[in-house]
Design an enzyme around this catalytic site. Structure first.
Site, PDB file in Angstrom:
ATOM      1  N   TYR A   1       3.858   7.580  -0.049  1.00 17.84           N
ATOM      2  CA  TYR A   1       2.486   7.098   0.164  1.00 17.84           C
ATOM      3  C   TYR A   1       2.574   5.751   0.864  1.00 17.84           C
ATOM      4  O   TYR A   1       3.170   4.817   0.353  1.00 17.84           O
ATOM      5  CB  TYR A   1       1.716   6.987  -1.149  1.00 17.84           C
ATOM      6  N   THR A   2       1.878   5.669   1.931  1.00 22.89           N
ATOM      7  CA  THR A   2       2.039   4.552   2.838  1.00 22.89           C
ATOM      8  C   THR A   2       0.706   4.287   3.504  1.00 22.89           C
ATOM      9  O   THR A   2      -0.147   5.164   3.573  1.00 22.89           O
ATOM     10  CB  THR A   2       3.080   4.926   3.920  1.00 22.89           C
ATOM     11  N   THR A   3       0.506   3.081   4.003  1.00 21.45           N
ATOM     12  CA  THR A   3      -0.700   2.805   4.775  1.00 21.45           C
ATOM     13  C   THR A   3      -0.328   1.977   5.990  1.00 21.45           C
ATOM     14  O   THR A   3       0.786   1.462   6.101  1.00 21.45           O
ATOM     15  CB  THR A   3      -1.763   2.093   3.918  1.00 21.45           C
TER      16      THR A   3
END
Length: 483
Positions: free
Chosen positions: A304-306
């Site tokens: 999970y990354t942004t």
């Protein structure tokens, strides 16, 4: 100063524009936006995580590497399966999954080198947001997906599900304890994460870290890969980014001939083939290869990354991709900080390679700067292994097909991994899925936009002015400040 910001939350982009309104440049905007993203997108990024930034400033392009180092110890981890809909994936969390957080030191180093607005002013939007953030559809979806991890500890479940179930769209997320940590960071830099309160709590919470791991951590400024592509240049991170290496190789393969008309069979096959060849041409020892002298030349020759993107009126541009993994499922005392679980991600900590203590773990993070036809774009995506396919589509849609940067983030994408094609089937020609399935019997179809394919956020300055767009897959937002 004028500028534009794209990111995964309106609060993130608002914070970046706040910095610009104070007279800040693209780096100030990126730092303010990233700090606010730690509050507004708290399961995707945070002070307990790490990442990479690609920075174009005064005509030169650099990479700031603030990803995590491999810690001194190893401990047991808890396995959790997360359900993405058509696909499922196993992650590992808990005290044995935590690595050194690099984000505070990285932001501080970027600001020290290029920022012009005092950090205590840049942190204000983030501190204000700790009082309450409206839960967006994307926030709610992430919270639901990661709930099996958050409910492993009372502190994490209380933060993300105070009623005993995960917060849903329209609820308010509050993390007032993080305000004090942010203010201390603005005044004293990353010292709390090295020797202070956060460091003490990290050492107590983890089965992996030692005091020396935290004291010895330092961000690194590295040379960007500069890949010529159809009259423009794509700037990418190399070590420790296997995502950057694979995107670079894919672009070189695509440049060998013209791209077919977008969205159809030939277009998908061309993109999937380039991704597949780039992935296959690297052995399982990617972590060792990335750090071997001369590797980038040899190779490119043959959670999970942004993400957030900023650009200012002088043409400076910053792309930051950051992550907590899926979080370790813990909260550090009264600091409001969630530690990462990077040791529990196979993309970061490959099971067939024992990363030496103190060396950077590898990452798919691939913040990108593109210059083409007098324009500069900062772009990037979250999405683990899908980061490379999101970036590849972004560059091809912008450069090869000259499509509007406002629409590019929402256009359909494909992803090729381990010989299996994943396809977003919306807005495609009739019968395409069946035609592709003849060539790819294991094809996995996604008939609507979802988080699996990442969140491509673009901010650019073109001859006609500021351009860009945020990806609706992850509640993306794009805003411009012109004074």
């Amino acid at each position: 100063m004028t500028g534009a910001v794209a990111g995964g939350s309106p609060l993130t982009t608002d914070a970046g524009l706040f910095a610009v309104s104070l007279g800040g440049n693209a780096v100030d905007a990126a730092v303010a936006a990233q700090l606010c993203a730690c509050v507004a997108e708290p399961l995707l990024t945070g002070l307990g995580g790490g990442g990479l930034a690609t920075i174009r400033f005064a005509g030169r392009t650099h990479v700031c590497d603030f990803f995590s180092d491999a810690p001194s110890k190893r401990g047991p981890m808890t396995s959790v399966e997360l359900d993405f809909g058509p696909a499922k994936q196993i992650f590992h969390v808990g005290p044995g999954s935590i690595t050194v957080p690099g984000l505070p030191a990285g932001l501080w180093a970027m600001h020290q080198r290029w920022g012009r607005i005092p950090m205590e002013r840049l942190v204000k939007p983030a501190i204000d947001a700790t009082r309450g953030v409206r839960v967006s559809a994307a926030f709610a979806r992430v919270n639901e997906l990661l709930w099996p991890i958050q409910k492993l500890s009372a502190e994490a479940s209380a933060l993300f599900g105070p009623r005993g179930s995960p917060l849903v769209e329209g609820d308010t997320f509050r993390n007032p304890a993080l305000a004090g940590t942010l203010l201390d960071f603005a005044r004293n830099g990353p010292e709390s994460f090295r020797t202070g309160q956060v460091a003490r709590l990290l050492l107590e919470a983890s089965d992996t870290l030692t005091p020396d791991d935290l004291k010895n951590y330092a961000p690194a400024f590295r040379e960007a890969l500069a890949i010529p592509y159809r009259g423009g240049t794509v700037y990418l991170p190399a070590e420790p980014s296997q995502g950057g290496i694979q995107v670079a190789r894919s672009l070189q393969l695509l440049a060998e001939g013209p791209m077919p008309t977008p969205f159809g069979f030939d277009h998908v096959e061309r993109l999937a083939g380039a991704m597949d060849e780039a992935e296959r041409s690297v052995s399982g020892e990617m972590a060792e290869l990335l750090y071997r002298p001369g590797f980038r030349r040899e190779y490119l020759g043959s959670g999970y990354t942004t993400h957030l993107s900023t650009v200012d009126g002088d043409g400076n541009a910053v792309a930051i991709t950051s992550s907590l993994g899926e979080t370790a499922g813990l909260v550090l005392g009264d600091t409001g900080v969630c530690p990462n679980n990077f040791l529990g991600e196979e993309d970061v900590n490959p099971p067939d390679y024992d990363t030496p203590v103190g060396r950077r773990l590898i990452t798919m993070c691939c913040p990108t700067v593109l210059t083409h036809n007098g324009a500069v774009y900062a772009l990037g995506s979250g999405g683990s292994s899908r980061i490379r396919s999101a970036l590849l589509h972004g560059v091809v849609y912008l450069v090869d097909h000259k499509l509007d940067p406002a629409t590019v983030p929402g256009l359909p994408r494909c992803h090729m991994q381990d010989g299996v094609l994943r396809l977003e089937s919306f807005d495609r020609p009739p019968g395409l899925v069946e035609e592709l399935r003849d060539e790819h019997p294991e094809l996995v179809e996604f008939d609507r936009r979802g988080m699996y394919f990442g969140g491509l956020h673009i901010a650019g300055l073109a001859p006609r002015g500021f351009v860009g767009g945020g990806d609706a897959r992850r509640s993306g937002d794009f805003q411009v400040y012109t004074g």
